[in-house]
Scaffold this active site. Structure first.
Site, mmCIF file in Angstrom:
data_model
loop_
_atom_site.group_PDB
_atom_site.id
_atom_site.type_symbol
_atom_site.label_atom_id
_atom_site.label_comp_id
_atom_site.label_asym_id
_atom_site.label_seq_id
_atom_site.Cartn_x
_atom_site.Cartn_y
_atom_site.Cartn_z
ATOM 1 C CG ASP A 198 37.926 38.488 41.979
ATOM 2 O OD1 ASP A 198 37.835 37.515 41.218
ATOM 3 O OD2 ASP A 198 37.862 38.398 43.227
ATOM 4 C CD GLU A 259 34.189 36.805 39.095
ATOM 5 O OE1 GLU A 259 34.239 35.580 39.199
ATOM 6 O OE2 GLU A 259 34.462 37.558 40.059
HETATM 7 C C1 NOJ Z 1 36.368 35.034 41.448
HETATM 8 C C2 NOJ Z 1 37.640 34.450 40.929
HETATM 9 O O1 NOJ Z 1 37.493 34.203 39.563
HETATM 10 C C3 NOJ Z 1 37.894 33.213 41.739
HETATM 11 O O2 NOJ Z 1 38.929 32.437 41.211
HETATM 12 C C4 NOJ Z 1 38.176 33.627 43.154
HETATM 13 O O3 NOJ Z 1 38.321 32.473 43.951
HETATM 14 C C5 NOJ Z 1 37.047 34.472 43.714
HETATM 15 N N1 NOJ Z 1 36.595 35.470 42.802
HETATM 16 C C6 NOJ Z 1 37.488 35.185 44.965
HETATM 17 O O4 NOJ Z 1 38.405 36.189 44.658
#
Ligand code: NOJ
Length: 541
Positions: A198, A259
Site C-alpha cells: 500500500d 501500489e
Molecule cells: C491505498 C488504498 O488502496 C486505499 O484504499 C487506502 O485508503 C489508502 N491507500 C491508505 O492506506
C-alpha cells in the site's frame, strides 16, 4: 491473473453483514472455476476500520470482524489446495492511531524514542499553534493533527497523509524498518506467496519536510511539475531492496506488487528494477480514455517501459479505490474521473457502461503480462451511484464535507444469489452497505451457465488466455479497418476492438473465438458479420 478480494464485501459467513475469511474460503471453488491464478486480499488485520482496514492496529493478527488467525491459515491452505496463490496487503506508510506504538507515542514525551517511530513535529507560531507545514491529507483537510501532552496542554503535531486515525510512520527510524522485516516474515512463514504494498511511493518524505501547499488528488500526488515532498522520494528504493532480499531468501515463488501512483513511466520503472518489486499496478492504463489512439498509446508505453526493466506489464481496470469500470466507461470520454457518484449527479448510462466494460476487459485479457481483476467485475457490476449520504463510510466523504463522495460505491457486498435479503452475500438480510436493485439480476447464480453473460465471458476469456498462453505473448499491431478500431495479434489470437460510432467489418476469414457483444450482419453479406461499436472480438489468427 490476480483477483482482488475486498474481504468486507466478498462473502459473509457469520451473518454480521460484513464479509469474512470463512466466507472467502467457502467461495474458493468459484474462484478456481473462474480461472484465477492468485488472489490479493485487502487488509483483514486488527483494525478500528477507520479506513476499511487500511488503518492497522496489529499487523500480526486478524480482526474479529474477519475471523481468527486460524481462519487465515485455513483460507491460505484452501487456496493453495485449489492451486491459487495468496497475496496479502501490507500497509507500511501508516498504522492506526490505535496501534500500541502510537498509544505509546502519545503517552511519551516529545523527543522520546516512542515518538520517533512516527512523524511528530513542533508546530509553528508563537505557541506552536500552527501546523508544521501546509501539507494536505489525501482524504481532504490538513495532514497534521495536534496532540495533547501528558499534562493536558496542547503539544506537538503528527503527520497523517490519509485519515487523522492513520499516523504516518517514520521510515528513517531503523526500528520501523526492522519491525516490517519481521511482519513480512510473519506472513511468509504462514505460507503467503507475497504482498501488495500500500502507498509504496509514500514511505520516505523529503528531508526537512519542505513546504507543499497544494491539493492532493484522491490518489494522485502530482498537480504541478515538481515532485511533491511526500511522494516518490529516492529513499524508498533502499527499503524495497531490503524486502526483496528477504523474499528471495524464502523457498517457492514469493512476490510483491507496488501500489505506487507514479505517473512518470521512468520513475515507476525504478520500482521494478530486478532487486525491487516484481510488479507495479499500471494506473495509467486504468486512467486511459476510451479512445483508440489513447488505448494504443498506453498499451505501447506500458509494454515499452516494462521491457526496459524486464518486468511483466500489469493491467488493471477496477479496484476498491476507483469507480467500477462498468460505470466509469460511460462517463464522458476524456473527463477526469470523479471521486464517487451520487444521486444528485447525472446518472451514467448503465447499458453503455457495461458494453464498454466488457469490450475493455476482453482487450485487457488478451494482453501479455498480469491482469488484476476486482471482485464483482466478472459479474459486470456497476458502481452504486445513488447511495444515501447517511450510509457512506469512506473517510473522504466526511473530511471533504461531502464534496468528494468517496469510494463506497465500488465496495458494495457482492450478489451471489438473485433472491434473498442480502442476495446471498450472507445468511441474513444484513449488508454493511446497501446493494442497488440492479444487483439481483447480475447475481452469480443468474449468470452461471448462461451463454453471453458477463460471468461466462470472463470464464471463457480466462480459459482461452491460458490455452493460448496470452499472458506471456507479444503484441503485434495489425492494420485496423478504421482509425477508431485497434487490431492486434498475440500468439494465435487476433483481437479487434471497435471504439468508433459505426460497425467495422470482421477481418476476412476470421474464425471467432469470443466476443464481448454479439456481432451484427453487415449489409446483405451474411457470411461476413460486422463488429458493432464498443465491442472486442477474439479470433483465430
Ligand atoms: C491505498 C488504498 O488502496 C486505499 O484504499 C487506502 O485508503 C489508502 N491507500 C491508505 O492506506
Amino acid at each position: 491473473m490476480i483477483y482482488q478480494i475486498y474481504p468486507r464485501s466478498f462473502a459473509d459467513a457469520d451473518g454480521d453483514g460484513i464479509g469474512d475469511l470463512p466466507g472467502i474460503t467457502s467461495r474458493i471453488g468459484y474462484l478456481k472455476d473462474l480461472g484465477v491464478d492468485a488472489v490479493w486480499v485487502s487488509p483483514f488485520y486488527v483494525s478500528p476500520q477507520a479506513d476499511a482496514g487500511y488503518d492497522v492496529a496489529d499487523y500480526r493478527d486478524v480482526d474479529p470482524v474477519f475471523g481468527t488467525l486460524q481462519d487465515a491459515d485455513a483460507f491460505i491452505q484452501a487456496a493453495h489446495g485449489a492451486g491459487i496463490k495468496v497475496l496479502v496487503d501490507l500497509v507500511p506508510n501508516h498504522t492506526s492511531d490505535e496501534h500500541e506504538w502510537f498509544k505509546a507515542a502519545l503517552a511519551a514525551a516529545p523527543g522520546s524514542p516512542e515518538r520517533d517511530r512516527y512523524m511528530f513535529r513542533d508546530g509553528r507560531g508563537e505557541n506552536g499553534e500552527q501546523p508544521p507545514t501546509q501539507w494536505r491529507s489525501v482524504f481532504g483537510g490538513g495532514a497534521w493533527e495536534r496532540v495533547l501532552e501528558a499534562d493536558g496542554s496542547p503539544g506537538q503535531w503528527y503527520l497523517h497523509l490519509f485519515d487523522v486515525k492513520q499516523p504516518d510512520l517514520n521510515w528513517e527510524n531503523p526500528v520501523v524498518r526492522e519491525e516490517f522485516h519481521d511482519i513480512l516474515r510473519f506472513w511468509l512463514d504462514r505460507g503467503v506467496d507475497g504482498f501488495r504494498v500500500d502507498v509504496a511511493h509514500g514511505l520516505v518524505k523529503a528531508e526537512g519536510l519542505p513546504e507543499w501547499d497544494h491539493e492532493q488528488g484522491m490518489l494522485h500526488g502530482k498537480d504541478k511539475d515538481e515532485r511533491p515532498p511526500m511522494w516518490d522520494q529516492d529513499g524508498v528504493h533502499e527499503i524495497y531492496q531490503g524486502w526483496r532480499k528477504l523474499l528471495d531468501a524464502y523457498d517457492g515463488d514469493r512476490m510483491m506488487v507496488a501500489e505506487a501512483w507514479v505517473e512518470d513511466a521512468d520513475r515507476l520503472a525504478l520500482y521494478l528494477r530486478p532487486d525491487e518489486f516484481h510488479q507495479a499496478f499500471n494506473f495509467n492504463y486504468l486512467e486511459a480514455p476510451w479512445r483508440a489512439e489513447d488505448q494504443r498509446a498506453v498499451i505501447e508505453a506500458s509494454l515499452a517501459s516494462a521491457d526496459e526493466v524486464d518486468a511483466p506489464t500489469t493491467w488493471v481496470l477496477s479496484n476498491h479505490d476507483v469507480i467500477r469500470h462498468a460505470t466509469r466507461l460511460a462517463l464522458p470520454v476524456g473527463v477526469r474521473r470523479p471521486n464517487g457518484i451520487g444521486a444528485d449527479h447525472p446518472q451514467p448510462d448503465a447499458e453503455l457502461g457495461v458494453r464498454r466494460a466488457r469490450a475493455a476487459t476482453l482487450l485487457m485479457l488478451a494482453l501479455p503480462g498480469s491482469a488484476y481483476l476486482f471482485q464483482g467485475e466478472e459479474l459486470g457490476l456497476p458502481e452504486h451511484t445513488t447511495l444515501p449520504d447517511g450510509v457512506r463510510q469512506d473517510p473522504t466523504f466526511l473530511r471533504t464535507g461531502g464534496e468528494h463522495l468517496g469510494r463506497d460505491g465500488c465496495r458494495i457486498p457482492l450478489p451471489w444469489l438473485s433472491q434473498g435479503g442480502s442476495l446471498g452475500f450472507g445468511p441474513f438480510d444484513l449488508t454493511w452497505l446497501p446493494q442497488p436493485d440492479s444487483y439481483a439480476a447480475l447475481a452469480a447464480d443468474a449468470q452461471l451457465g448462461v451463454p453471453g453473460s458477463t460471468l461466462e465471458m470472463y470464464r471463457a476469456a480466462l480459459r482461452l488466455r491460458r490455452q493460448h498462453d496470452l499472458g506471456t505473448g507479444h503484441v503485434e499491431w495489425v492494420e485496423a479497418p478504421s482509425p477508431d478500431a485497434l487490431v492486434l495479434r498475440v500468439g494465435g489470437v487476433l483481437v479487434l476492438t471497435n471504439f468508433g460510432n459505426d460497425p467495422v467489418p470482421l477481418p476476412a476469414g476470421a474464425l471467432v473465438l469470443l466476443c464481448s457483444r454479439e456481432l451484427v450482419a453487415s449489409g446483405g453479406d451474411e457470411s461476413r458479420p460486422s463488429v458493432p461499436v464498443d465491442t472486442t472480438v477474439w479470433m483465430n489468427a
